[in-house]
Design a protein around this motif. Structure first.
Motif, PDB file in Angstrom:
ATOM      1  N   LEU A 185     -13.387  -4.516 -15.076  1.00  0.00           N
ATOM      2  CA  LEU A 185     -13.588  -5.875 -14.987  1.00  0.00           C
ATOM      3  C   LEU A 185     -13.884  -6.616 -13.764  1.00  0.00           C
ATOM      4  CD1 LEU A 185     -10.412  -7.082 -17.000  1.00  0.00           C
ATOM      5  CD2 LEU A 185     -12.794  -6.995 -17.888  1.00  0.00           C
ATOM      6  N   VAL A 186     -14.117  -5.489 -12.800  1.00  0.00           N
ATOM      7  CA  VAL A 186     -14.642  -6.091 -11.543  1.00  0.00           C
ATOM      8  C   VAL A 186     -15.806  -5.263 -10.852  1.00  0.00           C
ATOM      9  CG1 VAL A 186     -12.143  -6.797 -11.131  1.00  0.00           C
ATOM     10  CG2 VAL A 186     -13.013  -4.493 -10.209  1.00  0.00           C
ATOM     11  N   VAL A 187     -16.606  -5.863  -9.928  1.00  0.00           N
ATOM     12  CA  VAL A 187     -17.733  -5.123  -9.412  1.00  0.00           C
ATOM     13  C   VAL A 187     -17.111  -4.281  -8.291  1.00  0.00           C
ATOM     14  CG1 VAL A 187     -19.865  -5.529  -8.139  1.00  0.00           C
ATOM     15  CG2 VAL A 187     -19.374  -7.090 -10.007  1.00  0.00           C
ATOM     16  N   ALA A 188     -16.177  -4.751  -7.573  1.00  0.00           N
ATOM     17  CA  ALA A 188     -15.678  -3.810  -6.452  1.00  0.00           C
ATOM     18  C   ALA A 188     -14.248  -4.397  -6.068  1.00  0.00           C
ATOM     19  CB  ALA A 188     -16.584  -4.024  -5.176  1.00  0.00           C
ATOM     20  N   ASN A 189     -13.570  -3.518  -5.377  1.00  0.00           N
ATOM     21  CA  ASN A 189     -12.116  -4.007  -4.796  1.00  0.00           C
ATOM     22  C   ASN A 189     -11.997  -3.698  -3.588  1.00  0.00           C
ATOM     23  OD1 ASN A 189     -10.402  -1.397  -4.447  1.00  0.00           O
ATOM     24  ND2 ASN A 189     -11.566  -1.023  -6.483  1.00  0.00           N
ATOM     25  N   ALA A 190     -11.147  -4.453  -2.737  1.00  0.00           N
ATOM     26  CA  ALA A 190     -10.961  -3.928  -1.318  1.00  0.00           C
ATOM     27  C   ALA A 190      -9.491  -4.325  -1.216  1.00  0.00           C
ATOM     28  CB  ALA A 190     -11.734  -4.859  -0.485  1.00  0.00           C
ATOM     29  N   PRO A 191      -8.673  -3.062  -1.056  1.00  0.00           N
ATOM     30  CA  PRO A 191      -7.125  -3.318  -0.818  1.00  0.00           C
ATOM     31  C   PRO A 191      -7.143  -3.812   0.867  1.00  0.00           C
ATOM     32  CG  PRO A 191      -7.760  -1.017  -1.705  1.00  0.00           C
ATOM     33  CD  PRO A 191      -9.123  -1.777  -1.351  1.00  0.00           C
ATOM     34  N   ARG A 192      -6.233  -4.663   0.938  1.00  0.00           N
ATOM     35  CA  ARG A 192      -6.017  -5.437   2.195  1.00  0.00           C
ATOM     36  C   ARG A 192      -4.468  -5.171   2.831  1.00  0.00           C
ATOM     37  NH1 ARG A 192      -6.532 -11.610   1.435  1.00  0.00           N
ATOM     38  NH2 ARG A 192      -7.813 -11.652   3.284  1.00  0.00           N
ATOM     39  N   GLN A 193      -4.617  -4.997   4.211  1.00  0.00           N
ATOM     40  CA  GLN A 193      -3.414  -4.755   5.015  1.00  0.00           C
ATOM     41  C   GLN A 193      -2.242  -5.556   4.459  1.00  0.00           C
ATOM     42  OE1 GLN A 193      -2.768  -1.978   7.022  1.00  0.00           O
ATOM     43  NE2 GLN A 193      -4.888  -1.517   6.241  1.00  0.00           N
ATOM     44  N   PRO A 194      -1.073  -5.254   4.436  1.00  0.00           N
ATOM     45  CA  PRO A 194       0.152  -5.991   4.065  1.00  0.00           C
ATOM     46  C   PRO A 194       0.404  -7.120   5.018  1.00  0.00           C
ATOM     47  CG  PRO A 194       0.931  -3.995   4.895  1.00  0.00           C
ATOM     48  CD  PRO A 194      -0.543  -3.745   4.443  1.00  0.00           C
ATOM     49  N   SER A 195       0.682  -8.345   4.782  1.00  0.00           N
ATOM     50  CA  SER A 195       0.864  -9.510   5.488  1.00  0.00           C
ATOM     51  C   SER A 195       2.577  -9.535   5.764  1.00  0.00           C
ATOM     52  CB  SER A 195       0.137 -10.739   4.958  1.00  0.00           C
ATOM     53  OG  SER A 195       0.679 -11.052   3.730  1.00  0.00           O
ATOM     54  N   HIS A 196       3.308  -8.927   5.278  1.00  0.00           N
ATOM     55  CA  HIS A 196       4.600  -9.088   5.153  1.00  0.00           C
ATOM     56  C   HIS A 196       5.164  -7.924   4.929  1.00  0.00           C
ATOM     57  CE1 HIS A 196       8.779 -10.313   4.011  1.00  0.00           C
ATOM     58  NE2 HIS A 196       8.545 -11.301   4.777  1.00  0.00           N
ATOM     59  N   GLU A 197       6.331  -7.423   5.401  1.00  0.00           N
ATOM     60  CA  GLU A 197       7.032  -6.251   5.200  1.00  0.00           C
ATOM     61  C   GLU A 197       7.450  -5.898   3.541  1.00  0.00           C
ATOM     62  OE1 GLU A 197      11.490  -7.736   6.562  1.00  0.00           O
ATOM     63  OE2 GLU A 197      10.501  -6.065   7.668  1.00  0.00           O
ATOM     64  N   LEU A 198       7.611  -7.045   3.048  1.00  0.00           N
ATOM     65  CA  LEU A 198       7.752  -6.770   1.580  1.00  0.00           C
ATOM     66  C   LEU A 198       6.815  -6.997   0.576  1.00  0.00           C
ATOM     67  CD1 LEU A 198      11.370  -8.482   1.570  1.00  0.00           C
ATOM     68  CD2 LEU A 198      10.882  -6.341   0.991  1.00  0.00           C
ATOM     69  N   ASP A 199       5.506  -6.837   1.070  1.00  0.00           N
ATOM     70  CA  ASP A 199       4.407  -7.171   0.383  1.00  0.00           C
ATOM     71  C   ASP A 199       4.375  -5.736  -0.570  1.00  0.00           C
ATOM     72  OD1 ASP A 199       3.462  -9.485   1.272  1.00  0.00           O
ATOM     73  OD2 ASP A 199       1.435  -8.554   2.307  1.00  0.00           O
ATOM     74  N   ALA A 200       3.864  -6.207  -1.997  1.00  0.00           N
ATOM     75  CA  ALA A 200       3.986  -5.389  -3.005  1.00  0.00           C
ATOM     76  C   ALA A 200       2.430  -4.949  -3.412  1.00  0.00           C
ATOM     77  CB  ALA A 200       4.636  -5.882  -4.152  1.00  0.00           C
TER      78      ALA A 200
END
Length: 251
Positions: A185-200
């Motif tokens: 369903l997507v053309v591309a994805n880009a995982p990002r760095q967590p912005s908080h210690e509890l980012d899931a």
């Protein structure tokens, strides 16, 4: 003494794109946004005092609002926030020097837009799940429960490290699961760095217009399956910040 001014560049668009009459740029009061055209391209710009402080939350909001609003109706290449040139001649030089690259990128982003999926673990739910499934962590939790912090410092540090490692491992798994859930369903994805210690979850997706509704449904289903553990947000539609390298050409 008259203040020297420059042009703040927001993004690159096709030459037929016009800023909306109510578009507001950075600065106080908000500056008028105009388009400087060169060939098939145009740059969205506004005048700014060269000595004017920049980087206030209101400035970043104005920058993002203009680009996100533009991306809903036309392809746009965001330029790095804070890029200021001396005048229209410098804008023409930029567009001329990178005309082919910018034009190709605009074609690539036609009818495509970014969404960002961000999720954060509920701390109590996550720790409860960890303690229920990890005997060592549960034993450490029992050792620190009800004891003064100074007396149980070593155990608290070890427990904290176990929780942190478990969050990191689960975050990697949830990011992969999120990417798999919208595969096709997507053309591309880009995982990002967590912005908080509890980012899931923190992943940007480039989505075609024809797949947008189905993509949103897939994200909602993913979030519903985890609603007790993860607080999910779908952010967008946005300009394709995570998929454009045009800003690197004007640094």
């Amino acid at each position: 003494m008259t203040q020297e001014t420059g042009l703040f560049i927001y993004g690159i668009v096709p030459s037929d794109v016009e800023p909306t009459p109510d578009a507001e740029g950075v600065g106080t009061p908000p500056a008028e946004v105009t388009a400087v055209r060169h060939g098939e391209l145009a740059a969205l710009v506004s005048e700014i005092g060269l000595e004017e402080p920049m980087g206030r939350p209101a400035d970043l909001t104005a920058y993002e609002s203009l680009l996100d609003g533009t991306a809903e109706v036309a392809p746009v290449l965001p330029v790095r926030f804070g890029t200021v040139v001396t005048g229209e001649d410098a804008v023409h030089d930029l567009l001329a020097a990178h005309h082919e690259q910018f034009a190709d990128a605009l074609t690539e982003f036609e009818d495509r837009i970014q969404f960002t999926v961000h999720g954060r673990f509920d701390e109590q739910e996550f720790i409860g799940e960890l303690l229920a499934g990890n005997a060592d962590a549960a034993a450490l939790a029992d050792q620190v429960r009800g004891r003064p912090e100074i007396e149980s410092r070593e155990q608290r540090i070890r427990l904290g490290e176990m929780i942190s490692q478990a969050v990191e491992l689960r975050r990697e798994a949830e990011n992969r699961a999120m990417i798999d859930a919208v595969d096709g369903l997507v053309v591309a994805n880009a995982p990002r760095q967590p912005s908080h210690e509890l980012d899931a979850v923190n992943v940007a997706f480039l989505v075609g217009a024809d797949d947008e509704e189905e993509f949103v449904r897939a994200v909602e289903e993913f979030a519903e399956q985890r609603r007790d553990l993860i607080r999910m947000r779908l952010i967008g539609p946005l300009a394709p910040y995570d998929f454009v390298s045009a800003h690197q050409l004007v640094e």
